[in-house]
Design a protein around this motif. Structure first.
Motif, PDB file in Angstrom:
ATOM      1  N   GLN A 285       0.829  -1.200   0.000  1.00  0.00           N
ATOM      2  CA  GLN A 285       0.000   0.000   0.000  1.00  0.00           C
ATOM      3  C   GLN A 285       0.874   1.266   0.000  1.00  0.00           C
ATOM      4  O   GLN A 285       0.612   2.215  -0.722  1.00  0.00           O
ATOM      5  CB  GLN A 285      -0.819  -0.008   1.287  1.00  0.00           C
ATOM      6  CG  GLN A 285      -2.279   0.309   1.108  1.00  0.00           C
ATOM      7  CD  GLN A 285      -3.030  -0.136   2.368  1.00  0.00           C
ATOM      8  OE1 GLN A 285      -3.022  -1.325   2.710  1.00  0.00           O
ATOM      9  NE2 GLN A 285      -3.639   0.806   3.054  1.00  0.00           N
ATOM     10  N   GLU A 289       1.316   4.370  -2.685  1.00  0.00           N
ATOM     11  CA  GLU A 289       1.183   5.776  -2.288  1.00  0.00           C
ATOM     12  C   GLU A 289       2.454   6.569  -2.637  1.00  0.00           C
ATOM     13  O   GLU A 289       2.389   7.719  -3.054  1.00  0.00           O
ATOM     14  CB  GLU A 289       0.897   5.889  -0.791  1.00  0.00           C
ATOM     15  CG  GLU A 289      -0.554   5.642  -0.431  1.00  0.00           C
ATOM     16  CD  GLU A 289      -1.504   6.681  -1.054  1.00  0.00           C
ATOM     17  OE1 GLU A 289      -1.321   7.875  -0.805  1.00  0.00           O
ATOM     18  OE2 GLU A 289      -2.423   6.279  -1.799  1.00  0.00           O
ATOM     19  N   ARG A 290       3.603   5.933  -2.445  1.00  0.00           N
ATOM     20  CA  ARG A 290       4.877   6.578  -2.815  1.00  0.00           C
ATOM     21  C   ARG A 290       4.895   6.898  -4.316  1.00  0.00           C
ATOM     22  O   ARG A 290       5.226   8.013  -4.717  1.00  0.00           O
ATOM     23  CB  ARG A 290       6.028   5.634  -2.419  1.00  0.00           C
ATOM     24  CG  ARG A 290       7.445   6.076  -2.702  1.00  0.00           C
ATOM     25  CD  ARG A 290       8.036   5.563  -4.019  1.00  0.00           C
ATOM     26  NE  ARG A 290       7.692   4.250  -4.466  1.00  0.00           N
ATOM     27  CZ  ARG A 290       8.315   3.108  -4.119  1.00  0.00           C
ATOM     28  NH1 ARG A 290       9.298   3.113  -3.271  1.00  0.00           N
ATOM     29  NH2 ARG A 290       7.925   1.948  -4.656  1.00  0.00           N
ATOM     30  N   ARG A 292       2.310   7.304  -6.188  1.00  0.00           N
ATOM     31  CA  ARG A 292       1.326   8.366  -6.432  1.00  0.00           C
ATOM     32  C   ARG A 292       1.943   9.736  -6.104  1.00  0.00           C
ATOM     33  O   ARG A 292       1.778  10.694  -6.852  1.00  0.00           O
ATOM     34  CB  ARG A 292       0.071   8.124  -5.576  1.00  0.00           C
ATOM     35  CG  ARG A 292      -1.002   9.182  -5.775  1.00  0.00           C
ATOM     36  CD  ARG A 292      -2.321   8.752  -5.167  1.00  0.00           C
ATOM     37  NE  ARG A 292      -2.403   8.946  -3.731  1.00  0.00           N
ATOM     38  CZ  ARG A 292      -2.925  10.029  -3.149  1.00  0.00           C
ATOM     39  NH1 ARG A 292      -3.389  11.023  -3.880  1.00  0.00           N
ATOM     40  NH2 ARG A 292      -2.976  10.124  -1.833  1.00  0.00           N
ATOM     41  N   GLU A 296       2.158  12.735  -8.745  1.00  0.00           N
ATOM     42  CA  GLU A 296       1.404  13.982  -8.492  1.00  0.00           C
ATOM     43  C   GLU A 296       2.360  15.168  -8.322  1.00  0.00           C
ATOM     44  O   GLU A 296       2.068  16.268  -8.789  1.00  0.00           O
ATOM     45  CB  GLU A 296       0.536  13.834  -7.234  1.00  0.00           C
ATOM     46  CG  GLU A 296      -0.493  12.727  -7.351  1.00  0.00           C
ATOM     47  CD  GLU A 296      -1.876  13.227  -7.754  1.00  0.00           C
ATOM     48  OE1 GLU A 296      -2.080  14.453  -7.791  1.00  0.00           O
ATOM     49  OE2 GLU A 296      -2.741  12.370  -8.050  1.00  0.00           O
ATOM     50  N   ALA A 347       5.880   8.925   2.719  1.00  0.00           N
ATOM     51  CA  ALA A 347       4.554   8.462   2.289  1.00  0.00           C
ATOM     52  C   ALA A 347       3.735   8.103   3.527  1.00  0.00           C
ATOM     53  O   ALA A 347       4.143   7.258   4.330  1.00  0.00           O
ATOM     54  CB  ALA A 347       4.698   7.253   1.373  1.00  0.00           C
ATOM     55  N   THR A 349      -0.603   7.892   5.104  1.00  0.00           N
ATOM     56  CA  THR A 349      -1.870   7.292   4.677  1.00  0.00           C
ATOM     57  C   THR A 349      -2.376   8.085   3.478  1.00  0.00           C
ATOM     58  O   THR A 349      -1.937   9.226   3.260  1.00  0.00           O
ATOM     59  CB  THR A 349      -2.914   7.387   5.798  1.00  0.00           C
ATOM     60  OG1 THR A 349      -3.147   8.775   6.065  1.00  0.00           O
ATOM     61  CG2 THR A 349      -2.449   6.696   7.072  1.00  0.00           C
ATOM     62  N   PRO A 350      -3.325   7.542   2.687  1.00  0.00           N
ATOM     63  CA  PRO A 350      -3.839   8.314   1.545  1.00  0.00           C
ATOM     64  C   PRO A 350      -4.364   9.693   1.970  1.00  0.00           C
ATOM     65  O   PRO A 350      -4.134  10.678   1.263  1.00  0.00           O
ATOM     66  CB  PRO A 350      -4.968   7.418   1.005  1.00  0.00           C
ATOM     67  CG  PRO A 350      -4.554   6.030   1.393  1.00  0.00           C
ATOM     68  CD  PRO A 350      -3.852   6.161   2.705  1.00  0.00           C
ATOM     69  N   GLN A 351      -5.013   9.781   3.118  1.00  0.00           N
ATOM     70  CA  GLN A 351      -5.545  11.073   3.584  1.00  0.00           C
ATOM     71  C   GLN A 351      -4.408  12.045   3.889  1.00  0.00           C
ATOM     72  O   GLN A 351      -4.470  13.227   3.539  1.00  0.00           O
ATOM     73  CB  GLN A 351      -6.399  10.899   4.861  1.00  0.00           C
ATOM     74  CG  GLN A 351      -7.651  10.061   4.707  1.00  0.00           C
ATOM     75  CD  GLN A 351      -7.358   8.543   4.576  1.00  0.00           C
ATOM     76  OE1 GLN A 351      -6.278   8.060   4.899  1.00  0.00           O
ATOM     77  NE2 GLN A 351      -8.330   7.808   4.060  1.00  0.00           N
ATOM     78  N   ASN A 353      -1.417  11.986   2.629  1.00  0.00           N
ATOM     79  CA  ASN A 353      -0.763  12.371   1.374  1.00  0.00           C
ATOM     80  C   ASN A 353      -1.609  13.377   0.602  1.00  0.00           C
ATOM     81  O   ASN A 353      -1.069  14.295  -0.022  1.00  0.00           O
ATOM     82  CB  ASN A 353      -0.489  11.127   0.524  1.00  0.00           C
ATOM     83  CG  ASN A 353       0.444  10.160   1.235  1.00  0.00           C
ATOM     84  OD1 ASN A 353       1.239  10.581   2.079  1.00  0.00           O
ATOM     85  ND2 ASN A 353       0.332   8.887   0.921  1.00  0.00           N
ATOM     86  N   ASP A 354      -2.942  13.227   0.670  1.00  0.00           N
ATOM     87  CA  ASP A 354      -3.821  14.216   0.035  1.00  0.00           C
ATOM     88  C   ASP A 354      -3.611  15.589   0.670  1.00  0.00           C
ATOM     89  O   ASP A 354      -3.537  16.600  -0.034  1.00  0.00           O
ATOM     90  CB  ASP A 354      -5.300  13.803   0.184  1.00  0.00           C
ATOM     91  CG  ASP A 354      -5.667  12.663  -0.774  1.00  0.00           C
ATOM     92  OD1 ASP A 354      -4.913  12.439  -1.747  1.00  0.00           O
ATOM     93  OD2 ASP A 354      -6.698  11.997  -0.532  1.00  0.00           O
TER      94      ASP A 354
END
Ligand SMILES: Cc1ncc(COP(=O)(O)O)c(C=O)c1O
Length: 369
Positions: A285, A289-290, A292, A296, A347, A349-351, A353-354
């Motif tokens: 996971q 994310e890394r 991503r 981005e 990196a 959690t997705p939140q 990183n957002d």
């Protein structure tokens, strides 16, 4: 004037120096110390509790000084994940890979000896060298943060260091070092001295490529250092380990403190090893994310160093510290490692990183208007 460090008879090389440490600021999103953002799964927490309860009954006794059960478990983990057969005689464990590195420098460095690292890299290598009285040599890297073999070979031939550090994936830049480069440096180091080559694989589980562990075959002066702080998500446990020829394991025992690894640490690490499959799922996971973050950040217009770790180096900034501050003002803590023009983000959690990506998009807009 208050009485301070410099009023004490401290060693000359420690005068005027500051201790290592990232700022620990209380902000909503902390992406500055390359930790794993996921807490340990509940089933593992239960297992740790059971194992520690058992260990607690014997805390009147010193722990297993040689940590045989734990080292056997670590050897099995390495064998399973790399396909390279190892046993307890090849593995040594200590309180974090920082202690492993300290023991290696106490054994192979020390007063009158030197160690080299190719910088920017993990700054603790140089700091532990200083702490053990080992002279530190800052070896070169290219502007794109790769290690140039001819320049590195020249530095080794010139300085004839006793210990050579190669960090792959490298911290803080994130890029991996190819096996051919490590082999070239190893051969140069043997021709110059011979010396020990320490490959710091703290982040290897996050890499696109394979571990360099199989290179140990036939190379008794090569050491691979690892940790449970990153991929295993157990930075609080303080468990690092090394894989090497059995003679290296025997040699570090000359400097280790007796009973350095507490029974509680050994019990906790053994519980974590029982759950490697679950723990390594988070790694997949985090790798996604890394990747991503890399994509981005590039889409926003930043330059990004290729990353094989659980963090990403991005830039370039005319004033990286001012940019660090602007990101912090938006509630996100990243790391300014002092590499001019660059910052590093772990990196999360997705939140998380957002939140980071929203912050840097705003900063980019502000800086380009
Ligand atoms: C390259 C590298 N090696 C070693 C370490 C030390 O890890 P630990 O002492 O937690 O095992 C770190 C920690 O950030 C690191 O980045």
């Amino acid at each position: 004037m208050t009485f301070g460090i410099d009023d004490l008879p401290v060693r000359d090389e420690l005068r005027g120096k500051s201790p290592y440490g990232a700022p620990q600021l209380d902000v909503p999103v902390r992406l500055n110390t390359n930790e794993n953002p996921y807490p340990l799964p509940e089933a593992l927490v239960e297992r740790i509790t059971e194992r520690v309860r058992e260990a607690a009954r014997d805390l009147n006794r010193y722990p297993d000084r040689d940590a045989v059960e734990l080292r056997t478990g670590l050897a099995e983990y390495l064998t399973k994940t790399t396909g390279h057969p190892l046993d307890v005689s090849n593995v040594w464990a200590a309180n974090g890979s920082n202690e492993v590195i300290q023991q290696l420098l106490q054994t192979f460095g020390g007063p009158g000896r030197t160690a080299i690292g190719f910088e920017p890299s993990y700054s603790m290598h140089g700091l532990i060298a200083r702490g053990t009285g080992t002279g530190w040599i800052s070896g070169p890297r290219h502007d794109d943060f790769t290690i140039g073999v001819p320049a590195a070979e020249r530095a080794i031939a010139e300085h004839r260091p006793d210990v050579v550090f190669v960090t792959t994936p490298n911290n803080p830049t994130g890029n991996a070092v190819p096996a051919e480069t490590v082999l070239a440096l190893h051969d140069a180091a043997q021709a110059a001295k011979p010396s020990m080559v320490v490959v710091d694989e703290a982040y290897i589980e996050f890499s696109h490529g394979a571990s360099l562990l199989p290179l140990l075959d036939g190379r008794p002066n090569l050491v691979i250092s690892r940790t449970m702080s990153k991929a295993f998500g157990a930075a609080g446990l303080r468990l690092g380990y090394l894989a090497a020829h059995p003679a290296v394991v025997d040699a570090v025992q000359l400097v280790r403190l007796p009973y350095h690894l507490s029974a509680v640490t050994q019990a906790t690490a053994l519980a974590a090893l029982e759950h490697t499959d679950t723990l390594l799922k988070y790694v997949e996971q985090l790798k996604a994310e890394r990747d991503r973050l890399v994509a981005e950040l590039r889409a926003v217009g930043y330059e990004v160093t290729e990353s094989d770790a659980n963090f990403v180096q991005f830039g370039r900034f005319a004033d990286s510290h001012a940019t660090w501050r602007k990101i912090l003002d938006r509630g996100v803590l990243v790391r300014d490692n002092g590499v001019p023009g660059w910052l590093r983000v772990t990196a999360g959690t997705p939140q998380e990183n957002d939140a980071f990506l929203d912050a840097v998009r705003e900063v980019k807009k502000e800086q380009s208007t």
